[in-house]
Design a protein around this motif. Structure first.
Motif, short mmCIF file in Angstrom:
data_model
loop_
_atom_site.label_atom_id
_atom_site.label_comp_id
_atom_site.label_asym_id
_atom_site.label_seq_id
_atom_site.Cartn_x
_atom_site.Cartn_y
_atom_site.Cartn_z
N MET A 66 -53.88 -15.07 7.76
CA MET A 66 -54.26 -15.47 9.12
C MET A 66 -53.87 -16.93 9.32
SD MET A 66 -55.77 -14.28 11.89
CE MET A 66 -56.70 -12.91 11.26
N VAL A 67 -53.07 -17.18 10.34
CA VAL A 67 -52.60 -18.53 10.65
C VAL A 67 -53.00 -18.84 12.09
CG1 VAL A 67 -50.55 -19.98 10.91
CG2 VAL A 67 -50.63 -18.26 9.10
N ARG A 68 -53.58 -20.01 12.32
CA ARG A 68 -53.96 -20.44 13.67
C ARG A 68 -53.10 -21.63 14.07
NH1 ARG A 68 -58.33 -17.69 15.33
NH2 ARG A 68 -59.64 -16.76 13.73
N ALA A 69 -52.37 -21.46 15.16
CA ALA A 69 -51.50 -22.54 15.66
C ALA A 69 -51.07 -22.21 17.07
CB ALA A 69 -50.27 -22.70 14.76
N GLY A 70 -50.83 -23.23 17.86
CA GLY A 70 -50.30 -23.04 19.21
C GLY A 70 -51.19 -22.22 20.12
N GLY A 71 -52.51 -22.30 19.94
CA GLY A 71 -53.42 -21.59 20.81
C GLY A 71 -53.55 -20.10 20.53
N ARG A 72 -53.12 -19.69 19.34
CA ARG A 72 -53.22 -18.27 18.99
C ARG A 72 -53.51 -18.11 17.51
NH1 ARG A 72 -46.90 -17.27 19.89
NH2 ARG A 72 -46.17 -18.32 18.03
N ALA A 73 -54.03 -16.95 17.16
CA ALA A 73 -54.19 -16.55 15.76
C ALA A 73 -53.07 -15.56 15.46
CB ALA A 73 -55.54 -15.90 15.54
N SER A 74 -52.43 -15.71 14.31
CA SER A 74 -51.32 -14.83 13.95
C SER A 74 -51.55 -14.26 12.56
CB SER A 74 -49.99 -15.59 13.95
OG SER A 74 -49.73 -16.14 15.22
N VAL A 75 -51.08 -13.04 12.34
CA VAL A 75 -51.10 -12.44 11.02
C VAL A 75 -49.67 -12.48 10.51
CG1 VAL A 75 -51.48 -10.33 9.70
CG2 VAL A 75 -53.06 -10.96 11.53
N VAL A 76 -49.49 -13.13 9.34
CA VAL A 76 -48.17 -13.33 8.76
C VAL A 76 -48.10 -12.57 7.43
CG1 VAL A 76 -46.55 -15.06 7.89
CG2 VAL A 76 -48.00 -15.59 9.87
N VAL A 77 -46.99 -11.87 7.21
CA VAL A 77 -46.78 -11.13 5.97
C VAL A 77 -45.45 -11.58 5.37
CG1 VAL A 77 -48.09 -9.13 6.76
CG2 VAL A 77 -45.62 -9.17 7.08
N THR A 78 -45.26 -11.28 4.09
CA THR A 78 -43.99 -11.55 3.43
C THR A 78 -43.30 -10.22 3.18
OG1 THR A 78 -44.88 -13.53 2.36
CG2 THR A 78 -42.89 -12.59 1.40
N GLU A 79 -42.08 -10.09 3.69
CA GLU A 79 -41.28 -8.88 3.52
C GLU A 79 -39.88 -9.29 3.08
OE1 GLU A 79 -41.02 -6.58 7.08
OE2 GLU A 79 -43.07 -5.84 6.91
N GLY A 80 -39.44 -8.77 1.96
CA GLY A 80 -38.09 -9.07 1.50
C GLY A 80 -37.85 -10.55 1.31
N GLY A 81 -38.88 -11.29 0.87
CA GLY A 81 -38.76 -12.72 0.66
C GLY A 81 -38.84 -13.56 1.92
N ARG A 82 -39.10 -12.94 3.07
CA ARG A 82 -39.21 -13.67 4.34
C ARG A 82 -40.62 -13.53 4.89
NH1 ARG A 82 -34.96 -11.84 8.60
NH2 ARG A 82 -36.77 -10.58 8.95
#
Length: 75
Positions: free
Chosen positions: A17-33
């Protein structure tokens, strides 16, 4: 996909969970990205929540879907 209404089902994906720019985002790692799979904007007026997420697409379509999701700005 985009939902705009009173009560979203955020989060639907597991990830960081990342909070930035007025939003909460869910970030995953896929294929090294790192990919932002979904975003949630919360607002004081209707629609109270704007939920943006990437559905089941692959390859270049997935990259395009993430770029579109990243470009959403709740005004």
């Amino acid at each position: 996909m985009i939902y705009a209404g009173p009560s979203s089902q955020f989060p639907i994906y597991d990830g960081e969970m990342v909070r930035a720019g007025g939003r909460a985002s869910v970030v995953v790692t896929e294929g090294g990205r790192r990919l932002a799979m979904e975003h949630l904007f919360q607002r004081p007026t209707a629609p109270k929540e704007i939920h943006v997420w990437i559905t089941s697409v692959t390859g270049a379509d997935r990259d395009l879907a993430e770029r579109i999701g990243q470009s959403i700005d709740a005004r």
